[in-house]
Write a protein that holds these residues in place. Structure first.
Motif, PDB file in Angstrom:
ATOM      1  N   SER A 237       1.001  -1.415   0.212  1.00  0.00           N
ATOM      2  CA  SER A 237       0.108   0.006   0.193  1.00  0.00           C
ATOM      3  C   SER A 237       0.963   1.329   0.073  1.00  0.00           C
ATOM      4  N   ALA A 238       0.509   2.169  -0.736  1.00  0.00           N
ATOM      5  CA  ALA A 238       1.262   3.652  -0.797  1.00  0.00           C
ATOM      6  C   ALA A 238       1.103   4.335   0.199  1.00  0.00           C
ATOM      7  N   GLY A 239      -0.091   3.830   1.233  1.00  0.00           N
ATOM      8  CA  GLY A 239      -0.220   4.752   2.550  1.00  0.00           C
ATOM      9  C   GLY A 239      -1.469   5.649   2.094  1.00  0.00           C
ATOM     10  N   LEU A 240      -1.570   6.599   2.964  1.00  0.00           N
ATOM     11  CA  LEU A 240      -2.815   7.460   2.883  1.00  0.00           C
ATOM     12  C   LEU A 240      -2.768   8.141   1.532  1.00  0.00           C
ATOM     13  N   ASP A 241      -3.786   8.387   0.960  1.00  0.00           N
ATOM     14  CA  ASP A 241      -4.011   9.018  -0.456  1.00  0.00           C
ATOM     15  C   ASP A 241      -3.816  10.343  -0.241  1.00  0.00           C
ATOM     16  N   ILE A 242      -2.791  10.727  -0.998  1.00  0.00           N
ATOM     17  CA  ILE A 242      -2.266  12.297  -0.857  1.00  0.00           C
ATOM     18  C   ILE A 242      -3.214  13.179  -1.298  1.00  0.00           C
ATOM     19  N   MET A 243      -4.033  12.674  -2.288  1.00  0.00           N
ATOM     20  CA  MET A 243      -4.985  13.619  -2.775  1.00  0.00           C
ATOM     21  C   MET A 243      -6.220  13.906  -1.719  1.00  0.00           C
TER      22      MET A 243
ATOM     23  N   ALA B  39       4.696   4.571   4.737  1.00  0.00           N
ATOM     24  CA  ALA B  39       3.921   5.405   5.653  1.00  0.00           C
ATOM     25  C   ALA B  39       2.691   4.681   6.119  1.00  0.00           C
ATOM     26  N   GLY B  40       1.490   5.039   5.797  1.00  0.00           N
ATOM     27  CA  GLY B  40       0.147   4.540   6.210  1.00  0.00           C
ATOM     28  C   GLY B  40       0.208   2.856   5.692  1.00  0.00           C
ATOM     29  N   GLY B  41       0.797   2.497   4.809  1.00  0.00           N
ATOM     30  CA  GLY B  41       1.002   1.094   4.447  1.00  0.00           C
ATOM     31  C   GLY B  41       1.970   0.514   5.348  1.00  0.00           C
TER      32      GLY B  41
ATOM     33  N   LEU C 181       8.126   4.297   8.045  1.00  0.00           N
ATOM     34  CA  LEU C 181       7.195   5.694   8.105  1.00  0.00           C
ATOM     35  C   LEU C 181       7.906   6.847   7.480  1.00  0.00           C
ATOM     36  N   ASN C 182       7.736   7.131   6.386  1.00  0.00           N
ATOM     37  CA  ASN C 182       8.509   8.189   5.753  1.00  0.00           C
ATOM     38  C   ASN C 182       7.744   9.598   5.535  1.00  0.00           C
ATOM     39  N   GLU C 183       6.862   9.849   6.589  1.00  0.00           N
ATOM     40  CA  GLU C 183       6.219  11.221   6.646  1.00  0.00           C
ATOM     41  C   GLU C 183       7.015  12.469   6.343  1.00  0.00           C
TER      42      GLU C 183
ATOM     43  N   MET D 218       4.676  19.780  -3.858  1.00  0.00           N
ATOM     44  CA  MET D 218       6.201  19.633  -4.555  1.00  0.00           C
ATOM     45  C   MET D 218       6.376  17.977  -4.288  1.00  0.00           C
ATOM     46  N   TYR D 219       6.009  17.267  -3.054  1.00  0.00           N
ATOM     47  CA  TYR D 219       6.330  15.793  -3.106  1.00  0.00           C
ATOM     48  C   TYR D 219       5.469  15.109  -4.237  1.00  0.00           C
ATOM     49  N   MET D 220       4.311  15.716  -4.691  1.00  0.00           N
ATOM     50  CA  MET D 220       3.557  14.859  -5.577  1.00  0.00           C
ATOM     51  C   MET D 220       4.281  15.147  -7.033  1.00  0.00           C
TER      52      MET D 220
ATOM     53  N   LEU E  30       7.267  12.989  -7.307  1.00  0.00           N
ATOM     54  CA  LEU E  30       6.668  11.670  -7.659  1.00  0.00           C
ATOM     55  C   LEU E  30       6.632  11.531  -9.163  1.00  0.00           C
ATOM     56  N   LYS E  31       5.888  12.429  -9.874  1.00  0.00           N
ATOM     57  CA  LYS E  31       5.724  12.453 -11.326  1.00  0.00           C
ATOM     58  C   LYS E  31       7.025  12.509 -12.120  1.00  0.00           C
ATOM     59  N   GLN E  32       8.021  13.613 -11.501  1.00  0.00           N
ATOM     60  CA  GLN E  32       9.079  13.643 -12.334  1.00  0.00           C
ATOM     61  C   GLN E  32       9.973  12.443 -12.112  1.00  0.00           C
ATOM     62  N   ARG E  33      10.152  11.718 -11.240  1.00  0.00           N
ATOM     63  CA  ARG E  33      10.691  10.685 -10.682  1.00  0.00           C
ATOM     64  C   ARG E  33      10.457   9.725 -11.673  1.00  0.00           C
ATOM     65  N   ARG E  34       9.248   9.597 -12.131  1.00  0.00           N
ATOM     66  CA  ARG E  34       8.629   8.592 -13.071  1.00  0.00           C
ATOM     67  C   ARG E  34       9.266   9.097 -14.467  1.00  0.00           C
ATOM     68  N   GLY E  35       9.361  10.375 -14.869  1.00  0.00           N
ATOM     69  CA  GLY E  35       9.678  10.966 -16.045  1.00  0.00           C
ATOM     70  C   GLY E  35       8.688  11.147 -17.193  1.00  0.00           C
TER      71      GLY E  35
HETATM   72  N1  CO8 Z   1      -1.501   8.893  -2.768  1.00  0.00           N
HETATM   73  C1  CO8 Z   1      -2.012   9.351  -3.792  1.00  0.00           C
HETATM   74  N2  CO8 Z   1      -1.462   8.949  -5.276  1.00  0.00           N
HETATM   75  C2  CO8 Z   1      -0.316   8.069  -4.991  1.00  0.00           C
HETATM   76  C3  CO8 Z   1       0.303   7.900  -3.837  1.00  0.00           C
HETATM   77  C4  CO8 Z   1      -0.300   8.168  -2.574  1.00  0.00           C
HETATM   78  N3  CO8 Z   1       0.272   7.855  -1.372  1.00  0.00           N
HETATM   79  N4  CO8 Z   1       1.510   7.076  -4.116  1.00  0.00           N
HETATM   80  C5  CO8 Z   1       1.525   7.077  -5.582  1.00  0.00           C
HETATM   81  N5  CO8 Z   1       0.659   7.728  -6.154  1.00  0.00           N
HETATM   82  C6  CO8 Z   1       0.053   7.899  -7.585  1.00  0.00           C
HETATM   83  C7  CO8 Z   1       1.028   8.604  -8.247  1.00  0.00           C
HETATM   84  O1  CO8 Z   1       1.325  10.101  -8.218  1.00  0.00           O
HETATM   85  C8  CO8 Z   1       1.049   8.198  -9.643  1.00  0.00           C
HETATM   86  O2  CO8 Z   1      -0.069   8.773 -10.182  1.00  0.00           O
HETATM   87  P1  CO8 Z   1      -0.162   9.280 -11.495  1.00  0.00           P
HETATM   88  O3  CO8 Z   1      -0.361   8.014 -12.436  1.00  0.00           O
HETATM   89  O4  CO8 Z   1      -1.313   9.904 -11.886  1.00  0.00           O
HETATM   90  O5  CO8 Z   1       0.947  10.070 -12.058  1.00  0.00           O
HETATM   91  C9  CO8 Z   1       0.466   6.666  -9.509  1.00  0.00           C
HETATM   92  O6  CO8 Z   1       0.025   6.569  -8.096  1.00  0.00           O
HETATM   93  C10 CO8 Z   1       1.551   5.635  -9.632  1.00  0.00           C
HETATM   94  O7  CO8 Z   1       2.653   5.981  -8.829  1.00  0.00           O
HETATM   95  P2  CO8 Z   1       4.350   5.934  -9.112  1.00  0.00           P
HETATM   96  O8  CO8 Z   1       4.289   6.210 -10.772  1.00  0.00           O
HETATM   97  O9  CO8 Z   1       5.055   6.473  -8.235  1.00  0.00           O
HETATM   98  O10 CO8 Z   1       4.336   3.873  -9.057  1.00  0.00           O
HETATM   99  P3  CO8 Z   1       5.769   3.450  -8.630  1.00  0.00           P
HETATM  100  O11 CO8 Z   1       5.313   1.896  -8.873  1.00  0.00           O
HETATM  101  O12 CO8 Z   1       7.028   3.819  -9.401  1.00  0.00           O
HETATM  102  O13 CO8 Z   1       5.789   3.689  -7.115  1.00  0.00           O
HETATM  103  C11 CO8 Z   1       5.221   3.971  -4.943  1.00  0.00           C
HETATM  104  C12 CO8 Z   1       5.033   3.312  -6.036  1.00  0.00           C
HETATM  105  C13 CO8 Z   1       6.706   3.382  -4.296  1.00  0.00           C
HETATM  106  C14 CO8 Z   1       4.105   3.543  -3.851  1.00  0.00           C
HETATM  107  C15 CO8 Z   1       5.219   5.391  -5.188  1.00  0.00           C
HETATM  108  O14 CO8 Z   1       4.376   5.948  -5.606  1.00  0.00           O
HETATM  109  C16 CO8 Z   1       5.483   6.175  -3.542  1.00  0.00           C
HETATM  110  O15 CO8 Z   1       6.573   6.241  -3.210  1.00  0.00           O
HETATM  111  N6  CO8 Z   1       4.485   6.979  -3.350  1.00  0.00           N
HETATM  112  C17 CO8 Z   1       4.331   7.711  -2.436  1.00  0.00           C
HETATM  113  C18 CO8 Z   1       4.147   6.988  -1.158  1.00  0.00           C
HETATM  114  C19 CO8 Z   1       4.078   7.827   0.176  1.00  0.00           C
HETATM  115  O16 CO8 Z   1       5.049   8.674   0.345  1.00  0.00           O
HETATM  116  N7  CO8 Z   1       3.020   8.055   1.062  1.00  0.00           N
HETATM  117  C20 CO8 Z   1       2.903   8.685   2.077  1.00  0.00           C
HETATM  118  C21 CO8 Z   1       1.637   9.154   2.183  1.00  0.00           C
HETATM  119  S1  CO8 Z   1       1.314   9.988   3.666  1.00  0.00           S
HETATM  120  C22 CO8 Z   1       0.962   8.690   4.693  1.00  0.00           C
HETATM  121  O17 CO8 Z   1       0.544   7.740   4.440  1.00  0.00           O
HETATM  122  C23 CO8 Z   1       0.709   8.997   6.332  1.00  0.00           C
HETATM  123  C24 CO8 Z   1       0.496  10.514   6.498  1.00  0.00           C
HETATM  124  C25 CO8 Z   1       0.501  10.709   8.078  1.00  0.00           C
HETATM  125  C26 CO8 Z   1      -0.338  11.978   8.289  1.00  0.00           C
HETATM  126  C27 CO8 Z   1       0.443  13.130   8.610  1.00  0.00           C
HETATM  127  C28 CO8 Z   1      -0.289  14.114   9.473  1.00  0.00           C
HETATM  128  C29 CO8 Z   1      -0.353  15.272   8.740  1.00  0.00           C
END
Ligand code: CO8
Length: 243
Positions: A46-52, A93-95, A117-119, A233-235, A238-243
């Motif tokens: 799980s990529a954790g909480l949906d940032i959107m 993170a949430g995952g 937990l990479n918050e 900036m983080y989002m 993520l997009k740039q990293r994918r290129g």
């Molecule tokens: N939420 C929403 N969208 C996401 C998330 C996410 N967590 N993670 C990835 N996506 C989206 C990407 O933006 C991308 O969208 P699009 O296709 O529209 O460009 C799509 O999913 C696919 O992502 P990637 O191309 O990056 O896919 P990869 O297979 O290369 O990588 C990863 C997958 C490893 C999961 C990578 O996407 C990543 O590292 N994502 C971010 C994960 C992250 O940092 N999550 C933390 C969320 S915060 C949380 O869970 C706890 C918050 C606690 C609250 C704090 C209090 C304020």
């Protein structure tokens, strides 16, 4: 339970709501004594909480979302069932929080996967009950370092610090989870459940006592311009990293 909210099993409000309904059904099913939590998404647990859900929304929305995140944690952490996480992909993170809620964690030995937990890397702060869950799993010092640096661990590193209990080749993860489940189910339910509650109740009670203020903290934190900017900036990163 196989999570499948493609592409990355991000924990959106809809997904959390469905997850809670499914978990409750199993919890109320007397024939079900254990759950293996895994992912149907390729390479991601799980990529954790949906940032959107934390970006560009109203304060009411943030409050509703946060309540659902709390509820997920409360139900999973206190489940009466044996819960085993079969972590067949990355789990930031949430995952990672979901996995830590389980009684036992098995991770696939794939060097591309990471967990933690990479918050802080997003410019946000894990709340106290995320921190408590990690302290209960890997201890105070390892948690302090993990949280401050927002560390994501490879499977061998995660195993070394006790964040996961066992590593297995990817293709064996489900069979190993089933084998571990049999061991746990050999213990009488009532004795195991009372023990689990004794271990976890003080942590749960802490959130229950501060639940409303935790929601308010989240809303006032996440609505700050500087935090919204960090998430944006983080989002973009993520997009740039994918290129
Ligand atoms: N939420 C929403 N969208 C996401 C998330 C996410 N967590 N993670 C990835 N996506 C989206 C990407 O933006 C991308 O969208 P699009 O296709 O529209 O460009 C799509 O999913 C696919 O992502 P990637 O191309 O990056 O896919 P990869 O297979 O290369 O990588 C990863 C997958 C490893 C999961 C990578 O996407 C990543 O590292 N994502 C971010 C994960 C992250 O940092 N999550 C933390 C969320 S915060 C949380 O869970 C706890 C918050 C606690 C609250 C704090 C209090 C304020």
């Amino acid at each position: 339970m196989k999570m499948e909210n493609l592409p990355v099993n991000s924990l959106s409000l809809d997904f959390l709501t469905e997850f809670l309904i499914s978990l409750e059904k199993l919890e109320n099913d007397r024939g079900c004594r254990g759950v293996i939590l895994t992912s149907g998404a390729p390479k991601i647990f799980s990529a954790g909480l949906d940032i959107m859900e934390m970006y560009g929304k109203s304060a009411e929305h943030y409050a509703e979302f946060w309540k659902a995140v709390q509820e997920m944690w409360l139900r999973l952490y206190q489940s009466n069932m044996v819960t085993i996480a079969a972590i067949n992909g990355s789990s930031p993170a949430g995952g990672c929080l979901m996995a830590m809620c389980c009684d036992y964690r098995i991770m696939a030995e794939n060097p591309k996967y990471s967990i933690g937990l990479n918050e802080t890397q997003l410019g946000i702060v894990a709340p106290f009950w995320f921190k408590d869950t990690m302290v209960n799993t890997i201890g105070n010092r390892a948690t302090e370092r993990s949280l401050e640096l927002g560390l994501l661990y490879s499977p061998p590193e995660a195993h070394k610090i006790g964040l996961v209990d066992q590593l297995v080749p990817e293709e064996k993860i489900q069979s190993m989870a089933a084998a571990v489940m049999s061991q746990w189910l050999a213990i009488p339910d009532h004795a195991r459940q009372i023990t689990k509650s004794m271990m976890r109740k003080p942590t749960v009670d802490r959130l229950l006592t501060h639940r409303e203020s935790d929601i308010q903290n989240f809303v006032s934190f996440i609505t700050k311009d500087s935090i919204q900017k960090s998430l944006q900036m983080y989002m973009e990163m993520l997009k740039q990293r994918r290129g």
